[in-house]
Write a protein that holds these residues in place. Sequence first.
Motif, PDB file in Angstrom:
ATOM      1  N   TYR A 333      -5.133   5.237   7.200  1.00  0.00           N
ATOM      2  CA  TYR A 333      -4.753   4.197   5.777  1.00  0.00           C
ATOM      3  C   TYR A 333      -5.782   2.995   5.987  1.00  0.00           C
ATOM      4  O   TYR A 333      -6.571   2.749   6.684  1.00  0.00           O
ATOM      5  CB  TYR A 333      -3.385   3.929   5.665  1.00  0.00           C
ATOM      6  N   THR A 334      -5.841   2.344   4.706  1.00  0.00           N
ATOM      7  CA  THR A 334      -6.515   1.188   4.515  1.00  0.00           C
ATOM      8  C   THR A 334      -5.541   0.061   4.289  1.00  0.00           C
ATOM      9  O   THR A 334      -4.490   0.320   3.480  1.00  0.00           O
ATOM     10  CB  THR A 334      -7.370   1.164   3.393  1.00  0.00           C
ATOM     11  N   GLY A 335      -5.688  -0.951   5.120  1.00  0.00           N
ATOM     12  CA  GLY A 335      -4.706  -2.190   5.065  1.00  0.00           C
ATOM     13  C   GLY A 335      -5.065  -3.358   4.508  1.00  0.00           C
ATOM     14  O   GLY A 335      -6.093  -3.706   4.462  1.00  0.00           O
ATOM     15  N   ILE A 336      -3.973  -3.992   3.575  1.00  0.00           N
ATOM     16  CA  ILE A 336      -4.234  -5.195   3.068  1.00  0.00           C
ATOM     17  C   ILE A 336      -2.934  -6.185   3.434  1.00  0.00           C
ATOM     18  O   ILE A 336      -1.788  -5.604   3.037  1.00  0.00           O
ATOM     19  CB  ILE A 336      -4.744  -5.019   1.442  1.00  0.00           C
ATOM     20  N   ALA A 337      -3.057  -7.216   3.949  1.00  0.00           N
ATOM     21  CA  ALA A 337      -2.064  -8.341   4.223  1.00  0.00           C
ATOM     22  C   ALA A 337      -2.494  -9.430   3.348  1.00  0.00           C
ATOM     23  O   ALA A 337      -3.569 -10.081   3.340  1.00  0.00           O
ATOM     24  CB  ALA A 337      -1.944  -8.152   5.461  1.00  0.00           C
ATOM     25  N   LEU A 372       7.311  -8.202  -8.550  1.00  0.00           N
ATOM     26  CA  LEU A 372       7.244  -7.567  -7.150  1.00  0.00           C
ATOM     27  C   LEU A 372       7.691  -6.199  -7.080  1.00  0.00           C
ATOM     28  O   LEU A 372       6.989  -5.109  -6.537  1.00  0.00           O
ATOM     29  CB  LEU A 372       8.038  -8.350  -6.098  1.00  0.00           C
ATOM     30  N   SER A 373       8.852  -6.096  -8.044  1.00  0.00           N
ATOM     31  CA  SER A 373       9.157  -4.631  -8.262  1.00  0.00           C
ATOM     32  C   SER A 373       8.183  -3.687  -8.958  1.00  0.00           C
ATOM     33  O   SER A 373       7.783  -2.724  -8.629  1.00  0.00           O
ATOM     34  CB  SER A 373      10.223  -4.652  -9.173  1.00  0.00           C
ATOM     35  N   LEU A 374       7.426  -4.175  -9.884  1.00  0.00           N
ATOM     36  CA  LEU A 374       6.310  -3.516 -10.569  1.00  0.00           C
ATOM     37  C   LEU A 374       5.031  -3.274  -9.292  1.00  0.00           C
ATOM     38  O   LEU A 374       4.598  -2.257  -9.381  1.00  0.00           O
ATOM     39  CB  LEU A 374       5.856  -4.168 -11.696  1.00  0.00           C
ATOM     40  N   ALA A 375       4.848  -4.000  -8.708  1.00  0.00           N
ATOM     41  CA  ALA A 375       3.897  -3.837  -7.589  1.00  0.00           C
ATOM     42  C   ALA A 375       4.474  -2.806  -6.553  1.00  0.00           C
ATOM     43  O   ALA A 375       3.337  -2.380  -6.145  1.00  0.00           O
ATOM     44  CB  ALA A 375       3.445  -5.228  -6.898  1.00  0.00           C
ATOM     45  N   LYS A 376       5.446  -2.831  -6.201  1.00  0.00           N
ATOM     46  CA  LYS A 376       5.913  -1.819  -5.177  1.00  0.00           C
ATOM     47  C   LYS A 376       5.686  -0.500  -6.033  1.00  0.00           C
ATOM     48  O   LYS A 376       5.418   0.464  -5.263  1.00  0.00           O
ATOM     49  CB  LYS A 376       7.169  -2.323  -4.877  1.00  0.00           C
ATOM     50  N   SER A 377       6.382  -0.371  -7.305  1.00  0.00           N
ATOM     51  CA  SER A 377       6.298   0.832  -7.868  1.00  0.00           C
ATOM     52  C   SER A 377       4.762   1.320  -7.975  1.00  0.00           C
ATOM     53  O   SER A 377       4.404   2.561  -8.036  1.00  0.00           O
ATOM     54  CB  SER A 377       6.873   0.743  -9.141  1.00  0.00           C
ATOM     55  N   LEU A 378       3.770   0.550  -8.512  1.00  0.00           N
ATOM     56  CA  LEU A 378       2.349   0.855  -8.593  1.00  0.00           C
ATOM     57  C   LEU A 378       1.906   1.451  -7.374  1.00  0.00           C
ATOM     58  O   LEU A 378       1.144   2.539  -7.366  1.00  0.00           O
ATOM     59  CB  LEU A 378       1.786  -0.173  -9.237  1.00  0.00           C
ATOM     60  N   ASN A 383       0.498   6.937  -3.377  1.00  0.00           N
ATOM     61  CA  ASN A 383       0.511   7.512  -2.119  1.00  0.00           C
ATOM     62  C   ASN A 383       0.310   5.999  -0.792  1.00  0.00           C
ATOM     63  O   ASN A 383      -0.281   6.277   0.022  1.00  0.00           O
ATOM     64  CB  ASN A 383      -0.497   8.304  -1.560  1.00  0.00           C
ATOM     65  N   GLY A 384       0.959   4.881  -1.412  1.00  0.00           N
ATOM     66  CA  GLY A 384       0.993   3.777  -0.494  1.00  0.00           C
ATOM     67  C   GLY A 384       2.324   3.255  -0.240  1.00  0.00           C
ATOM     68  O   GLY A 384       3.311   3.757  -0.712  1.00  0.00           O
ATOM     69  N   GLU A 385       2.439   2.176   0.689  1.00  0.00           N
ATOM     70  CA  GLU A 385       3.514   1.696   0.895  1.00  0.00           C
ATOM     71  C   GLU A 385       3.562   0.222   1.196  1.00  0.00           C
ATOM     72  O   GLU A 385       2.560  -0.497   1.230  1.00  0.00           O
ATOM     73  CB  GLU A 385       4.344   1.973   2.233  1.00  0.00           C
ATOM     74  N   LEU A 399       2.585  -6.765   3.289  1.00  0.00           N
ATOM     75  CA  LEU A 399       1.776  -5.737   4.004  1.00  0.00           C
ATOM     76  C   LEU A 399       1.666  -4.424   3.277  1.00  0.00           C
ATOM     77  O   LEU A 399       2.793  -3.763   3.034  1.00  0.00           O
ATOM     78  CB  LEU A 399       2.370  -5.461   5.311  1.00  0.00           C
ATOM     79  N   ILE A 400       0.517  -3.897   2.964  1.00  0.00           N
ATOM     80  CA  ILE A 400       0.105  -2.802   2.262  1.00  0.00           C
ATOM     81  C   ILE A 400      -0.587  -1.802   3.001  1.00  0.00           C
ATOM     82  O   ILE A 400      -1.703  -2.249   3.646  1.00  0.00           O
ATOM     83  CB  ILE A 400      -0.613  -3.051   0.827  1.00  0.00           C
ATOM     84  N   LYS A 401      -0.405  -0.657   2.684  1.00  0.00           N
ATOM     85  CA  LYS A 401      -0.901   0.264   3.362  1.00  0.00           C
ATOM     86  C   LYS A 401      -1.155   1.467   2.206  1.00  0.00           C
ATOM     87  O   LYS A 401      -0.421   1.923   1.803  1.00  0.00           O
ATOM     88  CB  LYS A 401      -0.045   1.061   4.386  1.00  0.00           C
ATOM     89  N   PHE A 402      -2.640   1.900   2.027  1.00  0.00           N
ATOM     90  CA  PHE A 402      -2.745   2.944   1.167  1.00  0.00           C
ATOM     91  C   PHE A 402      -3.352   4.315   1.952  1.00  0.00           C
ATOM     92  O   PHE A 402      -4.501   3.969   2.610  1.00  0.00           O
ATOM     93  CB  PHE A 402      -4.153   2.607   0.218  1.00  0.00           C
TER      94      PHE A 402
END
Length: 411
Positions: A333-337, A372-378, A383-385, A399-402
């Motif tokens: 994955y590619t991570g963004i924090a 934040l709810s919209l960001a999580k859904s998008l 296929n991210g978390e 912490l974001i993982k694509f």
Amino acid sequence: MTDIRKNVILAAGIFAVCLFCCAGAGFGSYRWNEKHFYDRIAAVVSVVPERQADIMKALKDMEACNINAGREILGRYSYYGHLPERNFYVLSGLGSMAAAFAAAGWAFFLFYREKGKLKKRTAYLTEYLRQVEEGTYGISLERSQDVFSNLEDEIYKTVLALRESREGLKKEKENLARNLADISHQLKTPLTSLNVLNELLQRRLVKEEDIALVRKMETQTERLGGLTAALLTLSRADAGVLSFEIREVPVSDLISCALEPVLPLLEEKGQQVRICGEKDDLDEKEGFGEKDIFMACDLGWTREAVGNLLKNACEQSPKQTEITIRIWDNPIYTGIAIEDEGRGFSEEELPRIFQRFYRGSSAQKDSIGIGLSLAKSLIESQNGEIRAQNRAGGGARFLIKFYKNLPVTSK
């Protein structure tokens, strides 16, 4: 009758025939040797009839006779212990063993043949279900009369029901997408009219207090437009009808686009943004440029999601603080924090931070709790978390993982 039942009956029949043949051979051998022995004794008695009493006594009481002396006399005439009739026992035993081995070999052959058939049928049904899971319904199911017949019938019925259900769900999603598009159009029209009216009012008004009221109304109108757009986007993402144009995007472009609408707020609060690697080992010049990291995503929607997270970090951090964006890449994955130096999350807030319309204790007055709810859904739609957590030294971290198995739909 199934193939397994036929094979079992055939193997049982062969075994029964072999068993009958072995029993018959043993009984025939006993009767033949008994007759042969009787004929030889009769021949001896006929030669020496005057000694018949002694011969009968010797036959009834062998322990009273000198058997070794008799064997020595027979040996003079080339009669030894391996008499010719003993070959019948050997042949009978060999025949019985051959029949038993033949029955066992046939049974093993049938067993492994059926085992191979079962393995082949299981592999076929597994592949069929895998293709159904992927949405391929055009493959017809092979029908055979075996132990899998009932299972095939149930699978076929389930697949038909699943196909009808998916087709119905697809139609419902299409209808929902059309309805949401109509709602969006109907809402944008009056909002556009309100903006035009606000501009006309500002041109006609002279008093400053009247102009200030109109500007407040304009601000609220823009807020209503943003809320409407966010709710429609969130509803489309939840319904699975949001269109994503997936392509390989440089992470530098994504971060730059996400930061652009937040720059005025950053300047107002005197905050700085630092971009680095997962463990502070990636300099901005090294991370961006020729060695830039690429990831598969929709630039527009991902920019909005990351932008909401940056806006939240900026709002929750005090003035003259630093917001850190960490970027790293691995084969999975590619991570963004995104890290800030604010108060962080309380234990009660963490489980609810991504809930729709949830406002934390430190939320802004004009916040409606949807960013934040919209960001999580998008992010999850691509296929991210995403996870929210507290930093060890204070502050919050998103912490974001694509993950990298997302197919690219556009270059």
